[in-house]
Design a protein around this motif. Structure first.
Motif, short mmCIF file in Angstrom:
data_model
loop_
_atom_site.label_atom_id
_atom_site.label_comp_id
_atom_site.label_asym_id
_atom_site.label_seq_id
_atom_site.Cartn_x
_atom_site.Cartn_y
_atom_site.Cartn_z
N LEU A 163 0.83 -1.21 0.00
CA LEU A 163 0.00 0.00 0.00
C LEU A 163 0.86 1.25 0.00
CD1 LEU A 163 -2.73 1.47 0.28
CD2 LEU A 163 -2.56 1.14 2.75
N ALA A 164 1.92 1.25 0.79
CA ALA A 164 2.82 2.40 0.83
C ALA A 164 3.48 2.63 -0.53
CB ALA A 164 3.89 2.19 1.91
N CYS A 165 3.91 1.54 -1.17
CA CYS A 165 4.51 1.67 -2.50
C CYS A 165 3.49 2.18 -3.52
CB CYS A 165 5.08 0.33 -2.95
SG CYS A 165 6.50 -0.24 -1.99
N GLY A 166 2.25 1.73 -3.37
CA GLY A 166 1.20 2.19 -4.27
C GLY A 166 0.92 3.67 -4.11
N ALA A 167 0.94 4.15 -2.86
CA ALA A 167 0.71 5.57 -2.61
C ALA A 167 1.85 6.42 -3.15
CB ALA A 167 0.55 5.80 -1.11
N ILE A 168 3.05 5.89 -3.10
CA ILE A 168 4.22 6.64 -3.58
C ILE A 168 4.26 6.69 -5.10
CG2 ILE A 168 6.75 6.63 -3.70
CD1 ILE A 168 6.71 5.46 -0.83
N THR A 169 4.02 5.55 -5.74
CA THR A 169 4.13 5.47 -7.20
C THR A 169 2.83 5.81 -7.93
OG1 THR A 169 3.55 3.12 -7.26
CG2 THR A 169 5.88 3.68 -6.97
N ARG A 170 1.69 5.68 -7.23
CA ARG A 170 0.37 5.89 -7.83
C ARG A 170 0.10 4.93 -8.98
NH1 ARG A 170 -0.59 12.45 -8.09
NH2 ARG A 170 -0.14 12.89 -5.89
N SER A 171 0.78 3.82 -8.99
CA SER A 171 0.68 2.89 -10.11
C SER A 171 0.82 1.47 -9.59
CB SER A 171 1.76 3.18 -11.14
OG SER A 171 1.93 2.13 -12.05
N SER A 172 -0.06 0.59 -10.04
CA SER A 172 0.04 -0.82 -9.65
C SER A 172 1.33 -1.44 -10.18
CB SER A 172 -1.16 -1.60 -10.19
OG SER A 172 -2.36 -1.15 -9.60
N SER A 173 1.69 -1.12 -11.41
CA SER A 173 2.93 -1.66 -11.99
C SER A 173 4.15 -1.11 -11.27
CB SER A 173 3.00 -1.36 -13.48
OG SER A 173 2.94 0.04 -13.72
N GLY A 174 4.10 0.16 -10.90
CA GLY A 174 5.22 0.75 -10.17
C GLY A 174 5.39 0.12 -8.80
N ALA A 175 4.28 -0.07 -8.10
CA ALA A 175 4.33 -0.71 -6.78
C ALA A 175 4.83 -2.14 -6.91
CB ALA A 175 2.94 -0.68 -6.14
N LEU A 176 4.37 -2.84 -7.95
CA LEU A 176 4.80 -4.22 -8.17
C LEU A 176 6.30 -4.29 -8.44
CD1 LEU A 176 4.08 -7.21 -8.54
CD2 LEU A 176 3.57 -6.71 -10.94
N ALA A 177 6.80 -3.35 -9.23
CA ALA A 177 8.24 -3.33 -9.54
C ALA A 177 9.07 -3.14 -8.28
CB ALA A 177 8.53 -2.22 -10.55
N ILE A 178 8.62 -2.24 -7.41
CA ILE A 178 9.35 -2.01 -6.15
C ILE A 178 9.31 -3.26 -5.28
CG2 ILE A 178 9.36 -0.70 -3.99
CD1 ILE A 178 8.34 1.71 -5.55
N MET A 179 8.14 -3.87 -5.17
CA MET A 179 8.00 -5.04 -4.30
C MET A 179 8.81 -6.23 -4.82
SD MET A 179 6.43 -4.20 -1.63
CE MET A 179 6.57 -5.89 -1.03
N VAL A 180 8.85 -6.42 -6.13
CA VAL A 180 9.66 -7.51 -6.68
C VAL A 180 11.14 -7.26 -6.37
CG1 VAL A 180 10.47 -8.54 -8.83
CG2 VAL A 180 8.03 -8.18 -8.47
N THR A 181 11.56 -6.01 -6.48
CA THR A 181 12.95 -5.66 -6.17
C THR A 181 13.26 -5.90 -4.70
OG1 THR A 181 12.98 -3.99 -7.92
CG2 THR A 181 14.67 -3.82 -6.20
N VAL A 182 12.37 -5.42 -3.84
CA VAL A 182 12.60 -5.53 -2.39
C VAL A 182 12.50 -6.98 -1.92
CG1 VAL A 182 11.65 -4.93 -0.13
CG2 VAL A 182 11.86 -3.18 -1.89
N ALA A 183 11.48 -7.69 -2.39
CA ALA A 183 11.20 -9.02 -1.86
C ALA A 183 11.96 -10.15 -2.55
CB ALA A 183 9.70 -9.30 -1.96
N LEU A 184 12.33 -9.96 -3.83
CA LEU A 184 12.94 -11.05 -4.57
C LEU A 184 14.33 -10.73 -5.10
CD1 LEU A 184 9.85 -12.27 -6.67
CD2 LEU A 184 10.70 -13.17 -4.50
N LEU A 185 14.47 -9.58 -5.76
CA LEU A 185 15.72 -9.29 -6.47
C LEU A 185 16.90 -9.09 -5.51
CD1 LEU A 185 17.09 -8.89 -9.16
CD2 LEU A 185 16.43 -6.47 -9.10
N VAL A 186 16.75 -8.20 -4.54
CA VAL A 186 17.85 -7.93 -3.61
C VAL A 186 18.25 -9.18 -2.82
CG1 VAL A 186 18.59 -6.60 -1.60
CG2 VAL A 186 17.37 -5.46 -3.47
N PRO A 187 17.29 -9.93 -2.23
CA PRO A 187 17.70 -11.15 -1.53
C PRO A 187 18.40 -12.16 -2.44
CG PRO A 187 15.49 -10.53 -0.88
CD PRO A 187 15.85 -9.63 -2.02
#
Length: 251
Positions: A163-187
């Motif tokens: 939800l926080a990422c969605g509020a920042i990016t105002r975009s479902s795809s933008g929020a998804l990109a951040i979450m994939v990076t945070v949850a999958l890519l960096v680890p």
């Protein structure tokens, strides 16, 4: 209360809310079971000394967390996509109150989703392990209840982060990109990072630390409660950033 009721009506009336919630349960359980079946032969031949039947039950959360994050993000991104956010801000001009209300509703929906997901994943995985003659976990075992509760809490925090990422990016795809990076890519990249950077990313990265909380972690890992605390603090900072963005940018 009227704002809370309004947000609940909007959330429950969106078909995608329930589609994503159902998909979270199904995908998480299936990935957990696939993980068990895929490694079954190796485990029967040489079962690791630190085999964790509780943690194995929640392997599917690695994928399910992306769906939960999407569930949280769409609580606000759907309004930006349709222009409904203008009406919402006109009705509730205090943007912090609007964000807090959306966060509360997203937390409630994700909590219900997380409880069902964790219960189904644990039950199905333990049944699969028992059928294969491998060690299983029960709720009476030390640490099992803690792991179950932490798995639920992790998914709720992930929805709040979405939800926080969605509020920042105002975009479902933008929020998804951040979450994939945070949850999958960096680890995934952490083991290849040099020296101290790799150690920090592999231990203290918020999603990595949070995932420790629902396993019976071995020596050298963060204590489960500390791991969940790291995830909580990161989510809190992301929410504060979302509040700042929402207050300072036009609709």
């Amino acid at each position: 209360m009227s704002v809370l009721a309004s947000e609940w009506i909007k959330t429950r009336s969106v078909r995608s809310t329930w589609v994503i919630a159902a998909a979270t349960v199904i995908v998480t359980v299936m990935v957990s079971l696939l993980g068990i079946s895929g490694l079954l032969a190796d485990w029967q031949a040489d079962l690791p000394a630190d085999f964790d039947p509780t943690g194995v039950s929640f392997k599917g959360i690695l994928v399910g967390q992306i769906l939960v994050a999407t569930l949280g993000a769409q609580a606000i991104t759907s309004e930006y996509a349709t222009g409904q956010i203008v009406t919402s801000l006109a009705i509730t001009p205090r943007r912090g109150k609007l964000l807090a209300t959306k966060l509360a509703i997203a937390a409630l929906v994700s909590l219900a989703t997380a409880v069902v997901t964790v219960a189904c994943s644990f039950g199905a995985s333990q049944a699969a392990l028992a059928a294969a003659g491998l060690p299983t976990a029960s709720v009476a075992d030390p640490g099992t209840i803690r792991a179950i509760l932490c798995a639920v809490a992790y998914l709720v925090l992930t929805a709040a982060l979405g939800l926080a990422c969605g509020a920042i990016t105002r975009s479902s795809s933008g929020a998804l990109a951040i979450m994939v990076t945070v949850a999958l890519l960096v680890p995934a990249l952490a083991p290849g990072m040099p020296g101290l950077l790799g150690d920090v990313a592999g231990t203290y990265w918020p999603t990595t630390a949070g995932q420790i909380s629902y396993t019976n972690a071995g020596a050298g890992s963060l204590p489960p409660v500390i791991g969940l605390a790291v995830m909580t603090i990161f989510t809190l900072w992301a929410t504060l950033a979302a509040h700042l963005v929402l207050r300072t940018r036009d609709a």
